[in-house]
Design a protein around this motif. Structure first.
Motif, mmCIF file in Angstrom:
data_model
loop_
_atom_site.group_PDB
_atom_site.id
_atom_site.type_symbol
_atom_site.label_atom_id
_atom_site.label_comp_id
_atom_site.label_asym_id
_atom_site.label_seq_id
_atom_site.Cartn_x
_atom_site.Cartn_y
_atom_site.Cartn_z
ATOM 1 N N HIS A 172 -19.575 22.268 30.206
ATOM 2 C CA HIS A 172 -18.569 22.884 31.077
ATOM 3 C C HIS A 172 -17.153 22.388 30.788
ATOM 4 N N LYS A 173 -17.021 21.138 30.340
ATOM 5 C CA LYS A 173 -15.691 20.610 30.039
ATOM 6 C C LYS A 173 -15.096 21.307 28.811
ATOM 7 N N PHE A 206 -16.026 24.260 27.745
ATOM 8 C CA PHE A 206 -15.811 25.662 28.115
ATOM 9 C C PHE A 206 -14.467 25.803 28.824
ATOM 10 N N ARG A 207 -14.198 24.895 29.746
ATOM 11 C CA ARG A 207 -12.941 24.957 30.495
ATOM 12 C C ARG A 207 -11.748 24.743 29.572
ATOM 13 N N SER A 246 -9.004 27.803 29.207
ATOM 14 C CA SER A 246 -7.961 27.622 30.230
ATOM 15 C C SER A 246 -6.811 26.799 29.667
ATOM 16 N N TRP A 248 -9.334 33.676 27.633
ATOM 17 C CA TRP A 248 -10.055 34.211 28.787
ATOM 18 C C TRP A 248 -9.525 35.598 29.141
ATOM 19 N N PHE A 253 -16.728 32.256 35.381
ATOM 20 C CA PHE A 253 -15.924 31.069 35.112
ATOM 21 C C PHE A 253 -16.355 29.912 36.003
ATOM 22 N N ALA A 263 -17.605 26.921 33.806
ATOM 23 C CA ALA A 263 -16.576 25.880 33.748
ATOM 24 C C ALA A 263 -16.714 24.873 34.876
ATOM 25 N N TRP A 279 -15.680 25.124 37.906
ATOM 26 C CA TRP A 279 -14.374 25.027 38.570
ATOM 27 C C TRP A 279 -14.125 26.304 39.352
#
Length: 230
Positions: free
Chosen positions: A115-116, A118-119, A123, A130, A205, A209, A211
């Motif tokens: 997830h880190k 991916f973020r 982003s 995105w 997301f 992510a 988040w």
């Protein structure tokens, strides 16, 4: 139910010992308990038979119900975990493809399971990536259909868990129901196409992510935690 049966099990075991025609069970002969058992022994056939009946019932319940159910639970949990990872890989691939990345790198797909990463990839300074995903989903019905297929498979998996697992924890059951409802709404969105894409992007997301605007940075994958608690 399980905890109650096992909690009371020592009582009938003691009843079998005290209600037995033998003053002292051979197991305790010559031990410090022998004298105490002599004084407590009642040779009560009713107590002995009731205690035997309860103990045998618990034994067969554990053998015929608890062990098979535990095995089934483990199989479903492991399968659901693998299916969830497969869903994430397929969806990430389809999102990258929707963004215009025709030659999708499968190693990148595996990296974005984190997830880190991916973020970081989608982003901040890379937010345009995105936006490219959203534009691809908005402009090409095929990409929406590909993501819908992934969500439908996940929906079926969640439904299978809800139909085949007896949840001891109400919160876990509630979380699975919420996930099922959210996916159902995304698959049956009736508003305009653009709003559907926005709703879909918010859901994906948040899931990938970890988040969201409401909770901010989340420490753990809630869906995976739900699966681990099956």
């Amino acid at each position: 139910m399980k905890k109650i049966l096992l909690f009371f099990l020592p009582i009938p075991i003691l009843g079998m010992i005290l209600g037995s025609n033998d003053p002292v069970v051979s197991l305790f002969s010559g031990t410090c308990l022998e004298k105490a058992l002599y004084s407590l022994s009642s040779s009560n056939s009713i107590l002995f038979n009731l205690s035997c009946g309860y103990t045998i019932s618990v034994f067969f319940w554990y053998l015929l119900v608890e062990i098979p159910e535990s095995n089934q639970r483990g199989i479903i949990r492991d399968n659901m975990s693998q299916r969830y990872i497969s869903f994430k890989k397929s969806t990430i691939f389809n999102m990258l493809y929707a963004s215009g990345d025709v030659g999708v790198d499968y190693e990148l797909v595996d990296e974005l399971l984190d997830h880190k990463k991916f973020r970081e990839y989608f982003s901040g300074q890379n937010k345009q990536r995105w936006d490219d995903v959203l534009n691809g989903l908005d402009e090409n019905e095929r990409h929406i259909k590909d993501v819908h297929n992934d969500l439908e498979l996940l929906y079926n998996d969640v439904s299978y868990v809800l139909n085949n697992i007896r949840f001891a924890n109400k919160k876990s059951h509630s979380l699975f129901v919420d996930l099922q409802e959210n996916i159902f709404r995304l698959l049956n969105y009736n508003d305009c196409h653009y709003d559907h894409v926005r709703a879909l992007s918010n859901f994906l997301f948040t899931m990938f992510a970890l988040w969201s605007l409401v909770d901010g940075d989340m420490d753990e994958d809630v869906v995976q935690k739900m699966i681990d608690q099956i």
